[in-house]
Design a protein around this motif. Structure first.
Motif, PDB file in Angstrom:
ATOM      1  N   UNK A   1       3.834   2.218   7.641  1.00 20.42           N
ATOM      2  CA  UNK A   1       3.009   3.268   7.031  1.00 20.42           C
ATOM      3  C   UNK A   1       1.525   3.047   7.304  1.00 20.42           C
ATOM      4  N   UNK A   2       0.814   4.154   7.477  1.00 17.32           N
ATOM      5  CA  UNK A   2      -0.649   4.132   7.518  1.00 17.32           C
ATOM      6  C   UNK A   2      -1.139   4.371   6.099  1.00 17.32           C
ATOM      7  N   UNK A   3      -1.675   3.331   5.471  1.00 19.52           N
ATOM      8  CA  UNK A   3      -2.172   3.442   4.090  1.00 19.52           C
ATOM      9  C   UNK A   3      -3.657   3.111   4.030  1.00 19.52           C
ATOM     10  N   UNK A   4      -4.368   3.398   5.080  1.00 19.77           N
ATOM     11  CA  UNK A   4      -5.796   3.088   5.105  1.00 19.77           C
ATOM     12  C   UNK A   4      -6.556   3.823   4.001  1.00 19.77           C
ATOM     13  N   UNK A   5      -6.068   4.975   3.622  1.00 18.71           N
ATOM     14  CA  UNK A   5      -6.713   5.704   2.526  1.00 18.71           C
ATOM     15  C   UNK A   5      -6.607   4.950   1.206  1.00 18.71           C
ATOM     16  N   UNK A   6      -5.616   4.047   1.102  1.00 22.88           N
ATOM     17  CA  UNK A   6      -5.429   3.237  -0.105  1.00 22.88           C
ATOM     18  C   UNK A   6      -6.086   1.865   0.019  1.00 22.88           C
ATOM     19  N   UNK A   7      -6.773   1.615   1.138  1.00 27.18           N
ATOM     20  CA  UNK A   7      -7.445   0.340   1.331  1.00 27.18           C
ATOM     21  C   UNK A   7      -6.754  -0.596   2.298  1.00 27.18           C
ATOM     22  N   UNK A   8      -5.710  -0.127   2.966  1.00 30.54           N
ATOM     23  CA  UNK A   8      -4.996  -0.961   3.939  1.00 30.54           C
ATOM     24  C   UNK A   8      -5.947  -1.447   5.036  1.00 30.54           C
ATOM     25  N   UNK A   9      -5.772  -2.711   5.443  1.00 31.87           N
ATOM     26  CA  UNK A   9      -6.588  -3.273   6.510  1.00 31.87           C
ATOM     27  C   UNK A   9      -6.390  -2.476   7.795  1.00 31.87           C
ATOM     28  N   UNK A  10      -7.479  -2.086   8.426  1.00 32.33           N
ATOM     29  CA  UNK A  10      -7.411  -1.309   9.663  1.00 32.33           C
ATOM     30  C   UNK A  10      -6.709  -2.110  10.765  1.00 32.33           C
ATOM     31  N   UNK A  11      -6.896  -3.435  10.735  1.00 30.55           N
ATOM     32  CA  UNK A  11      -6.281  -4.289  11.752  1.00 30.55           C
ATOM     33  C   UNK A  11      -4.771  -4.373  11.606  1.00 30.55           C
ATOM     34  N   UNK A  12      -4.244  -3.997  10.440  1.00 31.66           N
ATOM     35  CA  UNK A  12      -2.812  -4.108  10.178  1.00 31.66           C
ATOM     36  C   UNK A  12      -2.271  -2.755   9.720  1.00 31.66           C
ATOM     37  N   UNK A  13      -2.603  -1.727  10.466  1.00 29.90           N
ATOM     38  CA  UNK A  13      -2.139  -0.381  10.139  1.00 29.90           C
ATOM     39  C   UNK A  13      -1.697   0.335  11.413  1.00 29.90           C
ATOM     40  N   UNK A  14      -0.543   1.013  11.385  1.00 31.54           N
ATOM     41  CA  UNK A  14       0.424   1.079  10.281  1.00 31.54           C
ATOM     42  C   UNK A  14       1.198  -0.225  10.146  1.00 31.54           C
ATOM     43  N   UNK A  15       1.771  -0.449   8.964  1.00 35.44           N
ATOM     44  CA  UNK A  15       2.477  -1.705   8.696  1.00 35.44           C
ATOM     45  C   UNK A  15       3.640  -1.452   7.755  1.00 35.44           C
ATOM     46  N   UNK A  16       4.691  -2.245   7.900  1.00 37.41           N
ATOM     47  CA  UNK A  16       5.856  -2.107   7.028  1.00 37.41           C
ATOM     48  C   UNK A  16       5.631  -2.856   5.720  1.00 37.41           C
ATOM     49  N   UNK A  17       6.611  -2.807   4.838  1.00 33.26           N
ATOM     50  CA  UNK A  17       6.575  -3.559   3.581  1.00 33.26           C
ATOM     51  C   UNK A  17       6.742  -5.032   3.931  1.00 33.26           C
ATOM     52  N   UNK A  18       5.691  -5.828   3.724  1.00 33.43           N
ATOM     53  CA  UNK A  18       5.644  -7.193   4.228  1.00 33.43           C
ATOM     54  C   UNK A  18       5.131  -8.156   3.151  1.00 33.43           C
TER      55      UNK A  18
END
Length: 320
Positions: free
Chosen positions: A86-103
């Motif tokens: 998932x791309x969750x950058x809007x929620x604060x996800x690290x740009x370097x780790x986007x998109x990313x699975x449940x980890x």
């Protein structure tokens, strides 16, 4: 008329008749972050401030720590993957780790350490901890999961550490990551100091295969025939990771250059045995792995013995 003894005295007399636990050890103090066990050959430790992952490994012939702890993604730790990327950058996800699975990561997220709820030395040879992991791609988001870990010594093998891991997912059935998907699991993720730069896969009967890989990530991939890889320092001392539950090619390789032995340095060495399972929202996953230390000849002997005892052992998955 018989007089009754005071309740406190009765309790004291009852306790006096109970056997004492011969192996009981002093519990950690609230301020004690590093718990270690030491059998005179090997010293291994888990850190409350770093998700109760293994942050210390040393032995008589290599008395300094060789576990890299530069950030929450290093250490020797549990690491699992599930669901959609998932791309969750809007929620604060690290740009370097986007998109990313449940980890969920035992150490923590990209910039925060995980929370430890149980942290204890059960006896003189066993460490136990429970951790609420964090999602790697987020700065500070706890995963809906629980990790449990038992760390001790393999019986009659003083130079071998055995670790039992248990992971329980506690996600909502209809959360954003979706149902179970076939995903890789690091069993475990290991990061060592950069001076352990010589990498070999064990072939059995004292035979090794050299492995080479330029600095990553991305990491190299190889399939060690006996589910064991070792990393050696220039003085000939090494550590082998034996993970009989691995079913896929392993990740391995150096990160950055140099030959530092500093556990806090950015450069490091990485190895991760890989399994591949349908880890679902309510899955429980269990496995064991072993850390063997010493010279190549010493490690040979231990790996052959471990393979004879545990070569058919596999991970256990419930509620996939």
């Amino acid at each position: 008329m018989t007089r009754r003894l005071p309740r406190l005295l009765l309790a004291a007399l009852a306790l006096a008749g109970l056997p004492r636990l011969a192996s009981a050890a002093k519990p950690p103090t609230p301020t004690e972050d590093l718990l270690t066990i030491d059998n005179g050959t090997v010293k291994v430790g888990i850190d409350r401030a770093k998700g109760a992952a293994i942050t210390w490994l040393s032995w008589a012939a290599y008395p300094q720590n060789m576990v890299n702890s530069a950030d929450p993604g290093r250490l020797i730790q549990q690491s699992y993957y599930a669901g959609l990327r998932l791309d969750r950058q809007a929620d604060g996800q690290s740009k370097a780790w986007s998109p990313w699975s449940w980890n969920p990561i035992q150490g923590g997220g990209v910039s925060s350490w995980a929370r430890v709820t149980v942290f204890q030395r059960n006896d003189t040879s066993t460490l136990y901890a429970e951790t609420v992991p964090k999602l790697w791609d987020m700065p500070n988001e706890e995963a809906a999961a629980l990790m449990r870990q038992w760390t001790g010594f393999e019986p009659e093998m003083p130079d071998v550490v055995v670790v039992r891991c248990e992971f329980t997912a506690q996600r909502g059935e209809n959360d954003r990551w979706g149902p179970a998907r076939l995903s890789p699991q690091e069993i475990p993720a290991c990061y060592f100091t950069r001076n352990f730069a010589t990498i070999k896969s064990y072939l059995g009967d004292g035979q090794w295969r050299p492995e080479t890989q330029p600095p990553g990530p991305p990491w190299g991939k190889t399939r060690p025939p006996r589910n064991a890889m070792a990393l050696f320092a220039p003085n000939g001392q090494g550590v082998a990771v034996y993970s009989p539950a691995a079913t896929q090619p392993w990740n391995f390789g150096p990160h950055a250059g140099g030959n530092t032995d500093d556990p806090a340095a950015g450069p490091c060495m990485h190895v991760a045995p890989i399994d591949r399972v349908n880890l679902g929202p309510k899955s429980t996953y269990r496995y064991r792995y072993w850390l063997v230390v010493g010279t190549e000849a010493q490690i040979n002997t231990r790996l052959d013995a471990l393979a004879k005892k545990y070569g058919t052992e596999r991970a256990e998955l419930t509620n996939p």
